[in-house]
Write an enzyme that holds these catalytic residues in place. Structure first.
Site, PDB file in Angstrom:
ATOM      1  N   ASP A  60     -31.706 -64.288 -18.985  1.00 15.44           N
ATOM      2  CA  ASP A  60     -31.786 -64.397 -17.530  1.00 15.44           C
ATOM      3  C   ASP A  60     -30.857 -63.357 -16.925  1.00 15.44           C
ATOM      4  O   ASP A  60     -29.630 -63.408 -17.122  1.00 15.44           O
ATOM      5  CB  ASP A  60     -31.376 -65.808 -17.103  1.00 15.44           C
ATOM      6  CG  ASP A  60     -31.584 -66.068 -15.619  1.00 15.44           C
ATOM      7  OD1 ASP A  60     -31.585 -65.095 -14.832  1.00 15.44           O
ATOM      8  OD2 ASP A  60     -31.728 -67.241 -15.240  1.00 15.44           O
ATOM      9  N   ASN A  87     -35.350 -52.791 -16.038  1.00 12.80           N
ATOM     10  CA  ASN A  87     -36.626 -52.900 -15.333  1.00 12.80           C
ATOM     11  C   ASN A  87     -36.793 -54.197 -14.558  1.00 12.80           C
ATOM     12  O   ASN A  87     -37.465 -54.223 -13.528  1.00 12.80           O
ATOM     13  CB  ASN A  87     -37.766 -52.761 -16.347  1.00 12.80           C
ATOM     14  CG  ASN A  87     -39.100 -53.158 -15.778  1.00 12.80           C
ATOM     15  OD1 ASN A  87     -39.668 -52.473 -14.932  1.00 12.80           O
ATOM     16  ND2 ASN A  87     -39.624 -54.295 -16.225  1.00 12.80           N
ATOM     17  N   TYR A 155     -35.028 -56.182  -1.000  1.00  5.69           N
ATOM     18  CA  TYR A 155     -35.559 -55.354  -2.086  1.00  5.69           C
ATOM     19  C   TYR A 155     -35.206 -53.886  -1.862  1.00  5.69           C
ATOM     20  O   TYR A 155     -34.716 -53.208  -2.772  1.00  5.69           O
ATOM     21  CB  TYR A 155     -37.078 -55.533  -2.159  1.00  5.69           C
ATOM     22  CG  TYR A 155     -37.727 -54.843  -3.335  1.00  5.69           C
ATOM     23  CD1 TYR A 155     -37.714 -55.425  -4.594  1.00  5.69           C
ATOM     24  CD2 TYR A 155     -38.365 -53.609  -3.185  1.00  5.69           C
ATOM     25  CE1 TYR A 155     -38.317 -54.792  -5.693  1.00  5.69           C
ATOM     26  CE2 TYR A 155     -38.963 -52.979  -4.266  1.00  5.69           C
ATOM     27  CZ  TYR A 155     -38.938 -53.575  -5.510  1.00  5.69           C
ATOM     28  OH  TYR A 155     -39.520 -52.947  -6.590  1.00  5.69           O
ATOM     29  N   LYS A 159     -32.813 -51.356  -4.177  1.00  3.70           N
ATOM     30  CA  LYS A 159     -33.371 -50.175  -4.820  1.00  3.70           C
ATOM     31  C   LYS A 159     -32.662 -48.898  -4.367  1.00  3.70           C
ATOM     32  O   LYS A 159     -32.505 -47.955  -5.150  1.00  3.70           O
ATOM     33  CB  LYS A 159     -34.876 -50.092  -4.574  1.00  3.70           C
ATOM     34  CG  LYS A 159     -35.659 -51.200  -5.284  1.00  3.70           C
ATOM     35  CD  LYS A 159     -35.376 -51.229  -6.781  1.00  3.70           C
ATOM     36  CE  LYS A 159     -36.199 -52.262  -7.509  1.00  3.70           C
ATOM     37  NZ  LYS A 159     -35.944 -52.249  -8.977  1.00  3.70           N
ATOM     38  N   ALA A 188     -48.106 -49.103  -9.005  1.00  2.86           N
ATOM     39  CA  ALA A 188     -48.658 -49.285 -10.344  1.00  2.86           C
ATOM     40  C   ALA A 188     -49.495 -50.555 -10.363  1.00  2.86           C
ATOM     41  O   ALA A 188     -49.147 -51.558  -9.732  1.00  2.86           O
ATOM     42  CB  ALA A 188     -47.536 -49.382 -11.379  1.00  2.86           C
ATOM     43  N   THR A 190     -50.263 -53.730 -11.475  1.00  2.44           N
ATOM     44  CA  THR A 190     -49.652 -54.848 -12.196  1.00  2.44           C
ATOM     45  C   THR A 190     -49.966 -56.125 -11.415  1.00  2.44           C
ATOM     46  O   THR A 190     -50.418 -56.065 -10.257  1.00  2.44           O
ATOM     47  CB  THR A 190     -48.121 -54.682 -12.284  1.00  2.44           C
ATOM     48  OG1 THR A 190     -47.556 -54.819 -10.966  1.00  2.44           O
ATOM     49  CG2 THR A 190     -47.741 -53.318 -12.858  1.00  2.44           C
TER      50      THR A 190
END
Length: 252
Positions: A60, A87, A155, A159, A188, A190
């Protein structure tokens, strides 16, 4: 050292970009430690790759003790670490900036920034003392390391911060032959980006929603494998891999 003898750790290896990168690394010859919270998803990634080229470890990224145990296991099992791909990540609900809760903010910061910081520290400790010395760390940035989407403060902030972590750790890693770089990914294909092509699509800055072009996640995996395969006297500091027609360059 040939890739066949090199050890890589990929966090968030059970799905999406993490899975694509893990498979690309395994197919290049790396032995990959697949890290995530769900063992079943890690095992699925392992089955998709060459036999005997992976080890599944649950961890985790929001718990320092779990991260420490991960790197202890890597060192005990293989005695070295050559590549770390930071990642694993998450986002917060898309709400008005002023309505984002502190707990939601902190959850994203803990996963997207503090987790990679701790993983990088552990990687430094292994890489600087091993023979041959050094290694490579690759951080998953994002197009959000350059420009935000609407209602993405947590987010986007993490980043942008990952870019700072990449540069600072790359500088500090010089002393130990540790190269640090970043791959910034846009659209991408996903599970996380399925919303871009389903239903009304995704919110745009002008308040409309639209579908957005995506690219095969394999392109990202191949980029990570390229970065990982470089000799340590060369480094990709930043690489942007994005769907060619996504609304980023220009005015949308």
């Amino acid at each position: 050292m040939s890739e066949a003898k090199k050890i890589a750790v990929v966090t968030g290896a059970g799905t999406g970009v993490g899975r694509a990168a893990s498979l690309a690394l395994m197919n290049t010859g790396f032995t990959v430690v697949l890290v995530g919270r769900r063992l079943d998803m890690l095992e699925e990634t392992a089955k998709l790759g060459p036999a005997g080229k992976s080890l599944c470890v649950t961890a985790d990224m929001t718990k320092p003790d779990s991260i420490a145990a991960l790197f202890d296991k890597v060192k005990a099992t293989y005695g070295r670490l050559d590549v770390l791909f930071n990642n694993a990540g998450m986002g917060a609900p898309a709400v008005n900036f002023e309505d984002l809760g502190l707990e939601q903010w902190q959850a994203v910061v803990n996963t997207n920034l503090t987790g990679p910081f701790l993983c990088t520290q552990h990687a430094f400790r292994i890489m600087k003392d091993q023979t041959p010395r050094g290694g490579r760390i690759i951080n998953n940035g994002s197009i959000s390391a350059h420009a935000p989407r609407p209602f993405s403060a947590a987010y986007t902030s993490t980043k942008h911060a990952i870019t700072g972590l990449t540069k600072a750790s790359n500088l500090d890693g010089r002393l130990y032959d540790i190269a640090v770089g970043q791959v910034d990914i846009g659209n991408a294909a996903t599970p996380m980006t399925d919303r871009m092509v389903n239903g009304p699509g995704v919110l745009q800055p002008d308040g409309t929603t639209k579908h957005e072009p995506r690219m095969d996640a394999k392109a990202v995996g191949d980029a990570v494998a390229y970065m990982a395969g470089l000799p340590l006297d060369a480094n990709v500091l930043t690489m942007t891999v994005m769907a060619t027609k996504m609304p980023f360059v220009g005015r949308g």
